[in-house]
Design a protein around this motif. Structure first.
Motif, PDB file in Angstrom:
ATOM      1  N   UNK A 197      55.440  30.384  16.642  1.00 21.26           N
ATOM      2  CA  UNK A 197      54.517  30.309  17.773  1.00 21.26           C
ATOM      3  C   UNK A 197      55.298  30.030  19.058  1.00 21.26           C
ATOM      4  N   UNK A 198      56.328  29.185  18.968  1.00 22.41           N
ATOM      5  CA  UNK A 198      57.179  28.914  20.128  1.00 22.41           C
ATOM      6  C   UNK A 198      57.836  30.205  20.636  1.00 22.41           C
ATOM      7  N   UNK A 199      58.325  31.019  19.700  1.00 24.72           N
ATOM      8  CA  UNK A 199      58.964  32.279  20.097  1.00 24.72           C
ATOM      9  C   UNK A 199      57.933  33.214  20.729  1.00 24.72           C
ATOM     10  N   UNK A 200      56.734  33.269  20.129  1.00 25.81           N
ATOM     11  CA  UNK A 200      55.671  34.104  20.706  1.00 25.81           C
ATOM     12  C   UNK A 200      55.312  33.635  22.107  1.00 25.81           C
ATOM     13  N   UNK A 201      55.302  32.325  22.314  1.00 24.47           N
ATOM     14  CA  UNK A 201      55.026  31.762  23.630  1.00 24.47           C
ATOM     15  C   UNK A 201      56.093  32.199  24.635  1.00 24.47           C
ATOM     16  N   UNK A 202      57.346  32.185  24.194  1.00 27.87           N
ATOM     17  CA  UNK A 202      58.430  32.609  25.086  1.00 27.87           C
ATOM     18  C   UNK A 202      58.285  34.088  25.439  1.00 27.87           C
ATOM     19  N   UNK A 203      57.883  34.904  24.480  1.00 32.33           N
ATOM     20  CA  UNK A 203      57.693  36.324  24.754  1.00 32.33           C
ATOM     21  C   UNK A 203      56.579  36.562  25.762  1.00 32.33           C
ATOM     22  N   UNK A 204      55.587  35.680  25.765  1.00 36.59           N
ATOM     23  CA  UNK A 204      54.458  35.844  26.683  1.00 36.59           C
ATOM     24  C   UNK A 204      54.871  35.685  28.139  1.00 36.59           C
ATOM     25  N   UNK A 205      56.019  35.083  28.379  1.00 36.44           N
ATOM     26  CA  UNK A 205      56.466  34.918  29.771  1.00 36.44           C
ATOM     27  C   UNK A 205      56.777  36.265  30.423  1.00 36.44           C
ATOM     28  N   UNK A 206      56.997  37.277  29.610  1.00 38.27           N
ATOM     29  CA  UNK A 206      57.300  38.589  30.172  1.00 38.27           C
ATOM     30  C   UNK A 206      56.067  39.398  30.527  1.00 38.27           C
ATOM     31  N   UNK A 207      54.886  38.876  30.211  1.00 38.53           N
ATOM     32  CA  UNK A 207      53.660  39.622  30.497  1.00 38.53           C
ATOM     33  C   UNK A 207      53.516  39.878  32.002  1.00 38.53           C
ATOM     34  N   UNK A 208      53.156  41.079  32.349  1.00 40.66           N
ATOM     35  CA  UNK A 208      52.916  41.415  33.747  1.00 40.66           C
ATOM     36  C   UNK A 208      54.175  41.697  34.530  1.00 40.66           C
ATOM     37  N   UNK A 209      55.331  41.583  33.874  1.00 41.54           N
ATOM     38  CA  UNK A 209      56.591  41.827  34.573  1.00 41.54           C
ATOM     39  C   UNK A 209      57.187  43.151  34.096  1.00 41.54           C
ATOM     40  N   UNK A 210      57.781  43.919  35.001  1.00 40.75           N
ATOM     41  CA  UNK A 210      58.426  45.174  34.573  1.00 40.75           C
ATOM     42  C   UNK A 210      59.755  44.933  33.868  1.00 40.75           C
ATOM     43  N   UNK A 211      60.207  43.662  33.852  1.00 38.52           N
ATOM     44  CA  UNK A 211      61.506  43.342  33.275  1.00 38.52           C
ATOM     45  C   UNK A 211      61.353  42.677  31.913  1.00 38.52           C
ATOM     46  N   UNK A 212      62.369  42.843  31.076  1.00 37.54           N
ATOM     47  CA  UNK A 212      62.399  42.165  29.791  1.00 37.54           C
ATOM     48  C   UNK A 212      62.670  40.679  30.001  1.00 37.54           C
ATOM     49  N   UNK A 213      62.078  39.804  29.183  1.00 35.01           N
ATOM     50  CA  UNK A 213      62.287  38.371  29.356  1.00 35.01           C
ATOM     51  C   UNK A 213      63.666  37.922  28.888  1.00 35.01           C
ATOM     52  N   UNK A 214      64.072  36.743  29.350  1.00 33.54           N
ATOM     53  CA  UNK A 214      65.272  36.064  28.872  1.00 33.54           C
ATOM     54  C   UNK A 214      64.797  34.837  28.103  1.00 33.54           C
ATOM     55  N   UNK A 215      65.134  34.761  26.825  1.00 29.82           N
ATOM     56  CA  UNK A 215      64.645  33.695  25.954  1.00 29.82           C
ATOM     57  C   UNK A 215      65.807  32.796  25.558  1.00 29.82           C
ATOM     58  N   UNK A 216      65.657  31.490  25.778  1.00 22.79           N
ATOM     59  CA  UNK A 216      66.675  30.497  25.456  1.00 22.79           C
ATOM     60  C   UNK A 216      66.250  29.770  24.181  1.00 22.79           C
ATOM     61  N   UNK A 217      67.030  29.902  23.112  1.00 23.86           N
ATOM     62  CA  UNK A 217      66.715  29.275  21.826  1.00 23.86           C
ATOM     63  C   UNK A 217      67.650  28.087  21.615  1.00 23.86           C
ATOM     64  N   UNK A 218      67.111  26.876  21.692  1.00 20.30           N
ATOM     65  CA  UNK A 218      67.893  25.648  21.554  1.00 20.30           C
ATOM     66  C   UNK A 218      67.770  25.118  20.131  1.00 20.30           C
ATOM     67  N   UNK A 219      68.817  25.314  19.330  1.00 19.04           N
ATOM     68  CA  UNK A 219      68.847  24.852  17.935  1.00 19.04           C
ATOM     69  C   UNK A 219      67.584  25.272  17.179  1.00 19.04           C
ATOM     70  N   UNK A 220      67.225  26.547  17.175  1.00 17.01           N
ATOM     71  CA  UNK A 220      65.952  26.940  16.568  1.00 17.01           C
ATOM     72  C   UNK A 220      65.913  26.809  15.057  1.00 17.01           C
TER      73      UNK A 220
END
Length: 516
Positions: A164-187
């Motif tokens: 769910x955390x990863x899905x939440x991070x992916x949601x940050x790219x919604x509405x943007x023409x650019x791909x998101x940058x996701x930071x995974x801290x000790x996942x």
């Protein structure tokens, strides 16, 4: 560069998704980062490794908007940026998945995924639940999660919450023409092997439309999942490595600045146990496990491996008197003992290091000295009266013996690194006048390789003095290489027993077959 050195990955001509140039950050007289330069390219997984205190956390905080740099520049997709808040970073498509999860426990999965990023899912201050669930479901599908958007978050197992955390991070790219940058801290720090493989499959799929920074102390994982690796030491980037041309020993040397001549499991310090049985468990049954029989000799290290709900954690708690046994017997040095409480266990020379050291193993608001001596007041008291001078003397001795990095016995535990906190918790049991059995639940979880190596050296030293050790290992490799013997458990039962000696180590496959 010699053939033994890892080579630097080749530079791509594609513009980076995120670039840092000469970024520095100080806290008073302490330099957390010094002229750090790196780049994260589109559709790649970049590893970030280093010992505790190397600067990784400060760097992630700057990338995620939690802190601002003192100097240097950051470019996002070729545009200069400075994030003054986490929400600003998220609005620009940069999101962080925290090691200690940031989800709100008492709301739905959909609300967590879109928190602060609701956009069209809110109208006139009210949730549009159908729209919210559709959007959340789309991101859950991206990570192949079977969780429902309507599930309440705290009802989910940890591994599902991580997705769910990863899905939440992916949601940050919604509405943007650019791909998101996701930071995974000790996942992967608290995931079982099966869940780790699932997460890696998700990462490989997600990187097709995202850039990912992967931070981990598990160097084998970094080599497996990353396209490039940046190595940090003392607040600086000291190397950029191609994982295809590196190995764990090379990464270790770059991280700590010295060779790992004997392997970080410290097999060179291993000694042979005596033939005398110290701990004998017969037909022991408790919460989540049944009919466990096991003998451990003096000076023997026995690892117990199992997936989640295998029963191994509760076995350790029952042996420490923290959970009740339904039936069965426990003998120490031939004498049957009743373990009705943790006080009984301590009196019998049993120590226990829990998996959550910050919650169950130590009191973060207390000093190093108090944490060391709390379980054994007789060591630092006379006629029942605690002697402050004796507390300081004992703490000083163990700080020196275990090379604990701290300002002194009066320092608060919360200010120590994870590895040094773990040494303090180990010292608590090592100063016991009659330690006979030590149970350790994932003692190296969340520690960097340098700290792990130091913990392994301590365990081998205890075994050499006759202490019997039960190690609920954090990984298959740890269980294989630190132990004299490996026990596997599944569904509350012992399913296998393997001798583990140099030249006669069990294979990963043979262990996994008995764990599933």
């Amino acid at each position: 560069m010699s053939a033994a050195e890892p080579t630097v990955a080749q530079t791509s001509t594609e513009a980076p998704a995120l670039r840092l140039t000469d970024v520095s950050k100080s806290f008073g007289v302490v330099n957390a980062l010094t002229k750090v330069s790196l780049e994260i390219r589109p559709r790649e997984v970049v590893g970030l490794i280093g010992e505790n205190g190397a600067g990784k956390s400060s760097l992630l905080k700057i990338l995620s908007g939690n802190q601002t740099a003192d100097s240097g520049t950051m470019e996002l997709r070729g545009r200069p940026v400075t994030f003054s808040s986490i929400s600003q970073a998220m609005s620009n498509g940069v999101a962080m998945v925290y090691q200690e999860q940031s989800l709100l426990p008492n709301v739905s999965v959909a609300e967590n995924i879109l928190l602060g990023n609701e956009r069209g899912a809110v109208r006139d201050g009210f949730y549009r639940w159908k729209q919210m669930h559709r959007t959340a479901q789309r991101h859950l599908d991206e990570v192949k999660s079977g969780v429902s958007p309507s599930d309440i978050t705290d009802t989910l197992p940890f591994a599902q919450r991580q997705m769910v955390e990863v899905a939440k991070a992916l949601a940050t790219g919604d509405g943007s023409p650019y791909d998101p940058v996701i930071l995974l801290d000790e996942p992967t720090s608290v995931l079982e092997s099966g869940d780790i493989e699932t997460l890696f499959s998700v990462i490989r799929r997600v990187k097709e439309h995202a850039s990912i920074v992967f931070v981990s102390h598990r160097l084998e994982e970094v080599l497996e999942i990353c396209d490039r690796v940046y190595v940090m030491r003392d607040g600086e980037v000291v190397a950029e490595v191609d994982p295809a041309e590196a190995d764990v020993d090379q990464l270790f040397r770059l991280m700590v600045g010295r060779d790992l001549t004997s392997g970080y499991f410290r097999e060179d310090l291993s000694t042979e146990p005596t033939p005398d049985v110290r701990l004998a468990i017969e037909s022991l049954t408790g919460p989540g496990f049944s009919d466990v029989s096991l003998g451990i000799n003096r000076g023997e290290i026995v690892s117990i491996l199992g997936v989640q709900d295998s029963g191994r954690e509760n076995l350790g708690r029952v042996l420490f008197g923290a959970l009740p046994a339904a039936h069965g017997s426990v003998r120490i040095d031939g004498e049957r003992v009743g373990l009705r409480s943790t006080r009984d266990a301590v009196a019998r020379g049993i120590g226990y290091l829990p998996s959550e050291r910050k919650i169950d193993g130590a009191i973060m608001g207390m000093s190093v000295a108090d944490n060391m001596t709390l379980a054994h007041p007789d060591v630092v008291s006379t006629l029942g009266v605690m002697r402050s001078r004796r507390v300081r003397e004992v703490a000083d001795e163990w700080i020196r013996r275990l090379a604990i990095k701290t300002s002194g016995p009066a320092a608060e535990m919360v200010n120590l690194s994870g590895g040094n906190q773990q040494k303090v918790v180990l010292a608590k049991w090592m100063l016991a006048p009659d330690l006979r059995v030590l149970i350790l639940d994932t003692p190296t979880r969340g520690l960097d390789v340098g700290a792990k190596s130091e913990v392994y050296a301590i365990l081998h030293g205890l075994a050499a003095k006759g202490v019997s050790i039960i190690l609920l290992a954090d990984s298959l490799e740890e269980g294989i290489y630190v132990s004299h013997r490996v026990i596997t458990m599944a569904d509350g039962k012992v399913t296998g027993e393997f001798t583990s000696r140099p030249g006669n180590r069990p294979s990963r496959t043979s262990l996994i077959e008995r764990m599933l």
